[in-house]
Design an enzyme around this catalytic site. Structure first.
Site, short mmCIF file in Angstrom:
data_model
loop_
_atom_site.label_atom_id
_atom_site.label_comp_id
_atom_site.label_asym_id
_atom_site.label_seq_id
_atom_site.Cartn_x
_atom_site.Cartn_y
_atom_site.Cartn_z
N TRP A 23 -0.11 -33.53 -29.77
CA TRP A 23 0.62 -34.18 -28.68
C TRP A 23 -0.05 -33.99 -27.34
O TRP A 23 -0.14 -34.93 -26.54
CB TRP A 23 2.08 -33.72 -28.67
CG TRP A 23 2.77 -34.26 -29.88
CD1 TRP A 23 3.09 -33.57 -31.01
CD2 TRP A 23 3.11 -35.62 -30.13
NE1 TRP A 23 3.64 -34.42 -31.94
CE2 TRP A 23 3.66 -35.69 -31.44
CE3 TRP A 23 3.01 -36.81 -29.41
CZ2 TRP A 23 4.11 -36.87 -32.02
CZ3 TRP A 23 3.46 -38.00 -29.97
CH2 TRP A 23 4.01 -38.02 -31.26
N LYS B 30 14.91 -34.54 -30.01
CA LYS B 30 14.80 -33.29 -30.76
C LYS B 30 15.92 -32.34 -30.35
O LYS B 30 16.84 -32.11 -31.13
CB LYS B 30 13.41 -32.69 -30.55
CG LYS B 30 12.30 -33.63 -31.09
CD LYS B 30 10.93 -33.28 -30.59
CE LYS B 30 9.93 -34.40 -30.83
NZ LYS B 30 9.55 -34.62 -32.21
N ASP C 147 5.14 -30.63 -21.05
CA ASP C 147 5.78 -31.43 -22.10
C ASP C 147 6.56 -30.45 -22.97
O ASP C 147 5.98 -29.61 -23.66
CB ASP C 147 4.72 -32.16 -22.93
CG ASP C 147 5.31 -32.89 -24.14
OD1 ASP C 147 6.55 -32.86 -24.33
OD2 ASP C 147 4.53 -33.50 -24.89
#
Lengths: 358, 358
Positions: free
Chosen positions: B102, B195, B171
């Site tokens: 990511w 999430k 992030d």
């Protein structure tokens, strides 16, 4: 349960049947042991929802394999940016019709990116209207041309889709699948979902695949149409719940029969316009030939009476009739899912209100 | 109703209580006569939902008035683009740590916009890990620095937030509000909602207001952070349903007590890691000091055994245990809403499976 009549311009009323089914399945979707909101977007339960939503929409719009239907977050406002970022390169120009608040917003975003020709301008006209077909001054060789088929705020709707001579892009946020349209005249059309399609949180974008491929490759991945086309809107996690409700809404349209729905929409609008035209009290905002069947807009003799009208209507269970904050007046948004009973209730109320205050 | 144990990495399990309340209110939200999905985003019913969601999140993260919490569509992937578009001007450079899939995606988007210094690189390391604190080579005068606190795919988590010397952007998609963090070390942090926060369809972005004001003014309006800060995420129609479920989830965290939740998260992860460490059969994927408490990743002796493990676990009501398609193996994502009973079920299954196949 006591549902009100919700005249909101968007987010707007959804089909009761869709809501009730979503409610029944919310915690455990069809026995798979979880909510649609909890499903992996790479799993087969969600995949079936995703594919069916696209297939039903394509069927309703009559789109073939040369079209891709994409779910892009950010609503129509993000499309205002993505369109010129993808298709308005240096040395090119694009044609924009300035037909009202929303098409004006679209063209302003394009002007941040490149050269824009304003091919018609009736944004501020009162009564509100759309350009006549011979009023558009299309540019030969434009990269694309952009129109808005229905201006939600002004209550004006384009009845005939013009031939622009360049790839035609249509913002159909507030009238998509509400009336007969020849979608094949377009190279791309899109709609913020929260009016005729589902909840807010995405635009449904139909785009010819070969056009998407022409977009810029030097802009971020998430802003390139090809990313959505190539990955079937699964490059990153899509707005799964919104797509689910969209798909259910499309199935509802299909079950109802789109021709029946289009006829009903015209009837609903006509009932309200008939009261306006039969009255010396109410005054329609749009020129008759451009009257929207989705957003019916009108004024009362004074702003005080308008405030009183809204207040009494709200008390009678008719919500969100206030015109957009930028223009005032009254606006009844009566999208696909808005029930005829709600129109009848409004029409009776309007007659009664005029009798008492006219 | 038969709920499964859903180990999906995202979209992921939501608190059952939140789902049940959303179900009860789906057609008629608290007697207001419509679904949250149907509410005008300019009306007072929705406004209360919007404001409370922001206030609860700010309280949970300990953010003051100098911070703005924004709802931005497009998930974390859109943030990968927006961050450099706003803050990485010509002649500037930004520091990016490459810690896994990511953060690598984030830095690639930044490289499309401007100059990037890769300040640490352990993206492809096996066992998976995070950079050690003294491994980061921060650049003096960087426009900003970007880290990912938890790599969902590799199962590695940053335990100590580094001092980068420039505005730090994090992030936190897969570990936000899952453990004690000093959010004041950041200038901006964000998380794809699907999430720990709610359904998919937006990133929750916390940003210092003065930093947002420094962003580029020459990019499209929808891509400027100031648009969301100045308009309280109401410049255009926000993803209202997602914000509603996010707000309900934040209230659930608050009611539960975040310290209790953090403790429970550590206990849940420890139970699984203990089975791995007590076995000669399972092999943890991440270095012990960087093991994620949210995404527990491990391998079995062969890929055949991994396939069999997943198949039998699925049959026993434990879904989505398959590792990310890019790495294989097993992954148990056990976010805030994942119940301890599901962890116990998995742990028993793991022991039994080892006994039969080890």
């Amino acid at each position: 349960m006591s549902r009100v009549y919700n005249f909101s311009a968007g987010p707007a009323v959804l089909p009761l049947e869709v809501l009730q089914n979503a409610q029944a399945d919310l915690v455990d979707y069809k026995g798979c042991g979880m909510s649609v909101m909890e499903m992996s977007h790479r799993g087969k339960d969600y995949d079936a929802i995703h594919q069916e939503a696209i297939a039903t929409f394509k069927e309703l719009c009559g789109l073939g394999d040369d079209w891709s239907v994409c779910f892009i977050q950010g609503g129509a406002s993000m499309q205002f940016a993505m369109i010129p970022m993808n298709f308005l390169g240096a040395g090119q120009s694009a044609d924009y019709a300035n037909q009202g608040t929303w098409s004006n917003k679209a063209l302003k975003q394009a002007q941040m990116i490149g050269n824009v020709n304003v091919v018609a301008n009736c944004q501020k006209d009162i009564p509100t209207r759309m350009p006549a077909n011979d009023e558009f001054k299309w540019t030969a060789g434009a990269a694309y041309s952009h129109i808005c088929t229905n201006e939600t705020i002004s209550g004006a709707e384009l009845k005939v889709i013009p031939d622009s001579g360049s790839p035609l892009i249509g913002d159909m946020s507030s009238d998509i699948l509400s009336c007969e349209r020849d979608y094949s005249k377009f190279t791309m059309f899109y709609a913020g979902a929260q009016k005729n399609l589902g909840p807010s949180g995405m635009a449904v974008v139909a785009i010819r695949k070969e056009f998407a491929e022409k977009g810029s490759t030097s802009i971020p991945t998430m802003l390139q149409y090809r990313t959505y086309v190539d990955e079937n809107s699964l490059y990153n996690t899509p707005p799964t719940w919104g797509i689910y409700i969209f798909g259910e809404t499309m199935k509802w349209v299909k079950k109802m029969g789109k021709e029946n729905l289009f006829k009903l929409n015209a009837e609903k609008a006509k009932k309200i316009y008939d009261v306006i035209d039969g009255s010396g009290f109410y005054r329609g905002t749009a020129l008759k030939e451009y009257r929207s069947n989705m957003n019916v807009t009108w004024r009362l003799p004074t702003e005080e009476l308008e405030a009183q009208f809204i207040k009494e209507a709200t008390a009678a269970g008719m919500k969100s009739l206030k015109g957009h904050r930028s223009v005032g007046g009254i606006r009844a948004s009566i999208y696909n899912a808005f029930p005829m009973a709600g129109v009848d209730c409004l029409v009776d109320f309007m007659k009664e209100f005029e009798k008492k205050n006219g």
